[in-house]
Each structure stands twice: as structure tokens, then as C-alpha cells.
Design an enzyme around this catalytic site. Structure first.
Site, PDB file in Angstrom:
ATOM      1  N   GLU A 292       0.807  -1.294   0.042  1.00 18.52           N
ATOM      2  CA  GLU A 292      -0.024  -0.028  -0.013  1.00 18.52           C
ATOM      3  C   GLU A 292       0.897   1.317   0.123  1.00 18.52           C
ATOM      4  OE1 GLU A 292      -3.487   0.393   0.346  1.00 18.52           O
ATOM      5  OE2 GLU A 292      -4.307  -1.436   0.827  1.00 18.52           O
ATOM      6  N   LEU A 293       0.659   2.016  -0.919  1.00 16.18           N
ATOM      7  CA  LEU A 293       1.600   3.379  -1.106  1.00 16.18           C
ATOM      8  C   LEU A 293       0.487   4.413  -0.660  1.00 16.18           C
ATOM      9  CD1 LEU A 293       2.506   3.125  -4.822  1.00 16.18           C
ATOM     10  CD2 LEU A 293       4.159   2.445  -3.039  1.00 16.18           C
TER      11      LEU A 293
END
Length: 355
Positions: A292-293
Site C-alpha cells: 500500500e503506497l
């Protein structure tokens, strides 16, 4: 220009999380020494793909890579969306170890897509000893922009006005990252994008699956902002061997993202539902990982794309040299938990973070 680039050794500087810069010719069966990741980034054409590409821009970028790679990057489709858009697959390598990367299952979480396109260029276009070695050991399938209907609408869901039931937005579509349940017959799956990925998995049985998403903004107790979060399978249906493999993969990515990309990486607080890709492909036996960025301000977009890009190359290198499987999985316990949401972050960043 291509011939000049092909003369540059462009391996990922990811061994042990330490950047090194000493390219050396490979001996048979041995990986060439990697060079600094700056060489990789500088070799990528600046206009290859925008940060938030449309499906048409994805198509053009992939076609360019396939052409410039002289066919080493192979293109195809694994299905079509409800609006008829192709679900695009790009493959590089011909080695026995299969990897699968998936980007943009949620249409409003785009940054994994340009990272994947850059990684495909890096792995497929230059032709060096390192490339020949790596691509003889791994085959990497990339589902690039898995939810193109959602991408054109900048929405989380796919496009299906008839969607109903759990994990839907009625009249809008399905959250496709809840429809990878391996316990459901693929033919009964109502989401064409998820069906296509499940069928691809069954056709290739990848040893590694990495799924790239985006999250909101969070701050750690030490005051630093989280820039990425990761998590392995947590479903009780996943075997201990698959969970252990996922934890090793998480450590590999934590090291690369932290020490090469300079990201602030935490543990994602994900759920146990078996329909989530991270859990589903762990249940099926792959080393599975969610990346997850964080949705940072625009001036950090390039940093976030680079973080995912480094993750992709680190995973490929670690699978090729088998170093992933020598990692102590207990190190995953030291990945810090994600801190609380930043209360004054813009409203559009308050995502439904349940990937």
C-alpha cells in the site's frame, strides 16, 4: 540510444538492502554484481507513462516496451471488463519460477501502474548479463491496471450498475479485491476482472503474488509519516508454509523499500477475509504480499512510484537468486504497526483502507 543502454549493467542494488556499485561480469549460474538503482531510473525514458495513466496511455506504453524489447516483453489480455476494455497482461522472462504482480485493482489507486510499466522497461529492454541471468530464472506476469473501467472514472469499484450484495456500491460496481475467494467456483464469480486474475493464477501457479494499492495518510509515534504499508496473508485458511513464505517476502520488500527507496514502511492492519487477493493467493499456496503506497501530496508522487518500482525489482531479484527463501520470517514481527490517520489530511485521502 538503445544500444548504449544495453551496454549498461542495470541490476537492482538490493542485496541485503545495501546499495552497491560494482558491476562485474557473471559466471555461469551466478548473478552479476548489481549496480546502483540510480542507473536503472536514469535509463527509463522520461515520457514513458504519466503518473496516473489512462487505459489508452497504458496501452501505448506497453506497446512501446514490447517493440523496444524486441519481443522480450510479451503482451496479451486475460479478459475484458463489463465495458469491453481489455484487462492487460505483460510478461517478461522465461525462467521456471513464476511471479505475478497486480496493479490498480482499485481504479482510484493508480501509482502501482506506472511503477509496473517502468519495471517492465527496466527488465525487458536493456540486454545485459544480469538481464540474461535474471530472465532465465524467473517469469514475471504483470496485470497492468487490473480495473480499467474504475480507472477511467477514478473510482474504487469496477463498473457494474447491477452490482448488489456485500462489497459493492449499488449502481456503481463491485470492489474487485473482495472477489478472489478461492472457495468460490470461478464461473460463479460476478466480477470479470477478478475472474480473469483467478484464471491466470490457476494457469501459471505463481510462487509469488504482489498486489499494489494505495492508502490514506498516517503518522507514526515518532512523528514521521508512513509512506507505505505491507502485509502478508492473515487468513486462518492459509497454510503455515504460505504464511511463512509471505512473511519472508514482506521482509525482502521492507528492506528494499526502506534502505533503497528510503520509504517509511509499516505493517498494514488488514483483515482475514479470504476474498482479498493477499489472503486468497496465500490460501492457494503462493507467497503473497500487499503493498500500500500512501496517498502523499503531489510533490511526493515520483517518490511513491519509485518505492513500488524498487519493490518490484527487489522481489524479482530475490526470487531469481533465491535469497527470499533464506530470510528469517521472524523478522516480519519487527515491521512497525501503522500509526493513526492524520486528522487534517485532505478529505479525498480518507480512503476506505481495507485492502
Amino acid at each position: 540510444m538503445r544500444s548504449k543502454l544495453a551496454a549498461v549493467a542495470v541490476a537492482a542494488a538490493l542485496a541485503g538492502g545495501v546499495v552497491v556499485a560494482s558491476p562485474v561480469a557473471a559466471t555461469a549460474g551466478t548473478a552479476p554484481s548489481p549496480v546502483a538503482t540510480a542507473a536503472l531510473t536514469s535509463a527509463i525514458p522520461a515520457n514513458l507513462v504519466p503518473a496516473r495513466p489512462s487505459p489508452q496511455e497504458v496501452r501505448r506504453a506497453l506497446a512501446r516496451i514490447a517493440r523496444d524489447s524486441d519481443g522480450r516483453v510479451r503482451l496479451g489480455t486475460i479478459g475484458r471488463t463489463n465495458e469491453g476494455r481489455p484487462i492487460r497482461l505483460a510478461t517478461v522472462g522465461y525462467g521456471p519460477t513464476r511471479l505475478l504482480y497486480v496493479t490498480q485493482q482499485h481504479g482510484d489507486e493508480p501509482l502501482g501502474t506506472p511503477a509496473a510499466i517502468r519495471a517492465l522497461w527496466t527488465l525487458g529492454v536493456p540486454r545485459t548479463a544480469w538481464h540474461r541471468w535474471l530472465l532465465s530464472r524467473v517469469t514475471i506476469d504483470v496485470v497492468v491496471q487490473a480495473n480499467p473501467d474504475g480507472a477511467v472514472r477514478n473510482q474504487r469499484y469496477n463498473h457494474d450498475p447491477d452490482a448488489s450484495g456485500p462489497y459493492t456500491e449499488p449502481g456503481v460496481g463491485y470492489d474487485m479485491n473482495r472477489f478472489h475467494n478461492p472457495l468460490t467456483p470461478v464461473a460463479d464469480n460476478p466480477v470479470p476482472e477478478s475472474r480473469a486474475i483467478l484464471r491466470l493464477w490457476r494457469a501459471t501457479e505463481p510462487r509469488i503474488v504482489v498486489d499494489y494499492h494505495m492508502q490514506g495518510r498516517y503518522r507514526q509515534p515518532d512523528g514521521r509519516e508512513t509512506t507505505a504499508s505491507i502485509l502478508w496473508p492473515t487468513s486462518p485458511l492459509a497454510s503455515s508454509a504460505a504464511v511463512t513464505a509471505g512473511r519472508r517476502l514482506a521482509v525482502r520488500n521492507y528492506d528494499a523499500m526502506t534502505y533503497v527507496a528510503r520509504a517509511n514502511v509499516t505493517r498494514y492492519p488488514g483483515g482475514d477475509y479470504e476474498g482479498i487477493a493477499r489472503n486468497a493467493y496465500g490460501i492457494l499456496g503462493s507467497a503473497s504480499l500487499l503493498v500500500e503506497l500512501s496517498d502523499l501530496p503531489e510533490d511526493r508522487t515520483e517518490f511513491q512510484i519509485r518505492t513500488a518500482y524498487v519493490s518490484m525489482l527487489a522481489t524479482a531479484q530475490g526470487a531469481a537468486d533465491r535469497s527470499i527463501w533464506r530470510i528469517d520470517p521472524a523478522r516480519a514481527d519487527a515491521i512497525p504497526e501503522r500509526g493513526p490517520a492524520i486528522p487534517d489530511a485532505p478529505a479525498e485521502l480518507a480512503r476506505a483502507d481495507a485492502a
